[in-house]
Write a protein that holds these residues in place. Structure first.
Motif, mmCIF file in Angstrom:
data_model
loop_
_atom_site.group_PDB
_atom_site.id
_atom_site.type_symbol
_atom_site.label_atom_id
_atom_site.label_comp_id
_atom_site.label_asym_id
_atom_site.label_seq_id
_atom_site.Cartn_x
_atom_site.Cartn_y
_atom_site.Cartn_z
ATOM 1 N N SER A 15 0.828 -1.210 0.000
ATOM 2 C CA SER A 15 0.000 0.000 0.000
ATOM 3 C C SER A 15 0.858 1.254 0.000
ATOM 4 O O SER A 15 0.562 2.235 -0.699
ATOM 5 C CB SER A 15 -0.929 -0.002 1.213
ATOM 6 O OG SER A 15 -1.796 -1.114 1.191
ATOM 7 N N LEU A 22 1.130 6.864 -6.716
ATOM 8 C CA LEU A 22 -0.042 7.682 -7.030
ATOM 9 C C LEU A 22 0.200 9.148 -6.677
ATOM 10 O O LEU A 22 -0.270 10.049 -7.377
ATOM 11 C CB LEU A 22 -1.258 7.145 -6.278
ATOM 12 C CG LEU A 22 -1.789 5.785 -6.750
ATOM 13 C CD1 LEU A 22 -2.901 5.299 -5.836
ATOM 14 C CD2 LEU A 22 -2.281 5.872 -8.197
ATOM 15 N N GLY A 131 -11.091 10.397 -9.686
ATOM 16 C CA GLY A 131 -10.748 8.982 -9.626
ATOM 17 C C GLY A 131 -9.462 8.735 -8.859
ATOM 18 O O GLY A 131 -9.350 7.787 -8.074
ATOM 19 N N ILE A 135 -9.084 6.409 -5.324
ATOM 20 C CA ILE A 135 -8.166 5.269 -5.198
ATOM 21 C C ILE A 135 -7.204 5.476 -4.033
ATOM 22 O O ILE A 135 -6.924 4.552 -3.259
ATOM 23 C CB ILE A 135 -7.392 5.070 -6.517
ATOM 24 C CG1 ILE A 135 -8.348 4.667 -7.632
ATOM 25 C CG2 ILE A 135 -6.309 4.016 -6.341
ATOM 26 C CD1 ILE A 135 -7.687 4.571 -8.992
ATOM 27 N N PHE A 138 -9.019 4.925 -0.769
ATOM 28 C CA PHE A 138 -9.284 3.496 -0.584
ATOM 29 C C PHE A 138 -8.049 2.762 -0.073
ATOM 30 O O PHE A 138 -8.127 1.971 0.879
ATOM 31 C CB PHE A 138 -9.757 2.882 -1.902
ATOM 32 C CG PHE A 138 -9.854 1.388 -1.863
ATOM 33 C CD1 PHE A 138 -10.906 0.761 -1.223
ATOM 34 C CD2 PHE A 138 -8.878 0.603 -2.464
ATOM 35 C CE1 PHE A 138 -10.992 -0.621 -1.174
ATOM 36 C CE2 PHE A 138 -8.947 -0.767 -2.425
ATOM 37 C CZ PHE A 138 -10.011 -1.387 -1.776
ATOM 38 N N LEU A 139 -6.900 3.014 -0.680
ATOM 39 C CA LEU A 139 -5.675 2.343 -0.234
ATOM 40 C C LEU A 139 -5.285 2.759 1.175
ATOM 41 O O LEU A 139 -4.849 1.924 1.982
ATOM 42 C CB LEU A 139 -4.534 2.657 -1.205
ATOM 43 C CG LEU A 139 -4.629 2.024 -2.596
ATOM 44 C CD1 LEU A 139 -3.497 2.507 -3.480
ATOM 45 C CD2 LEU A 139 -4.613 0.502 -2.497
#
Length: 221
Positions: A15, A22, A131, A135, A138-139
């Motif tokens: 993660s 990201l 988006g 993400i 969420f991670l």
């Protein structure tokens, strides 16, 4: 109890690495996207604007920093702090563009508008902000959930850490000083009166008589 605060570094490795990637994507895509006609206006590469600073560079840096903390920490509270930091960066990616008119009267005009066809503009919006932010959140939430659970591996790690701490803090006892061996006492020699005979036995049973001169014989001589 303090050992329960430790977690394996592999717990947040995947993660954390994804969050770092990201974060880098969110902070740099606005500068390299124009090479592929995948950008907001102005569609020129490596062009700095205040909108890119507040809506892309800063949340990207926060997300990457949180991922690095999560990736490298073995202390549970510190790793959770990294996950929360990354979650805040992802949330800002998702809602920052909507909240930008609060401090800027021009709002989205400061950032620009997506270029390209309808599908391309939708992909740009998702990849740059909404988006991407979903993400990341969420991670980060997944990492927080894993960090709040104390597993069997965590218990074994804490036991091993407690044993190591006990071995370090245990006082080292010095061996008791050995008393010097008592020196062998000198053999006691018993003197026989002059003129008496002493008999010594050898190792083979032989008898040896030793005759000492008496005082009378000595005076006669």
């Amino acid at each position: 109890m303090a050992g329960m605060l430790r977690v394996p570094r592999s717990r947040g490795a995947l993660s954390g690495a994804l969050l770092v990637l990201l974060g880098l994507w969110g902070g740099l895509v606005a500068f390299v996207g124009p090479y592929f006609h995948f950008a907001y206006t102005p569609g020129t590469a490596w062009t700095y604007t205040s909108g890119r600073l507040w809506l892309e560079i800063l949340p990207g840096a926060v997300t990457a920093l949180g991922g690095l903390i999560l990736l490298g920490s073995r202390v549970r509270p510190v790793a959770m702090f990294g996950a929360w930091l990354a979650a805040l960066g992802g949330a800002w990616f998702a809602v920052g563009r909507v909240l930008s008119p609060v401090w800027n009267a021009q709002g989205t005009v400061l950032l620009g508008t997506p270029i390209g066809s309808t599908v391309t503009r939708a992909l740009v919006e998702l990849s740059y902000f909404t988006g991407l932010g979903v993400i990341i959140v969420f991670l980060a939430a997944l990492s927080l959930g894993r960090l709040t659970v104390v597993g069997v591996r965590d218990a074994r790690l804490s036991e091993r850490a407690a044993e190591e701490d006990a071995a370090v803090t245990e006082p080292v006892t010095e061996p008791a000083a050995t008393e010097p061996a008592t020196a062998a006492s000198d053999p006691v020699v018993y003197e026989r009166p002059a003129g008496e005979r002493s008999v010594d036995e050898g190792s083979e049973g032989e008898r040896t008589e030793v005759v000492r001169p008496t005082a009378a014989s000595t005076s006669s001589d």
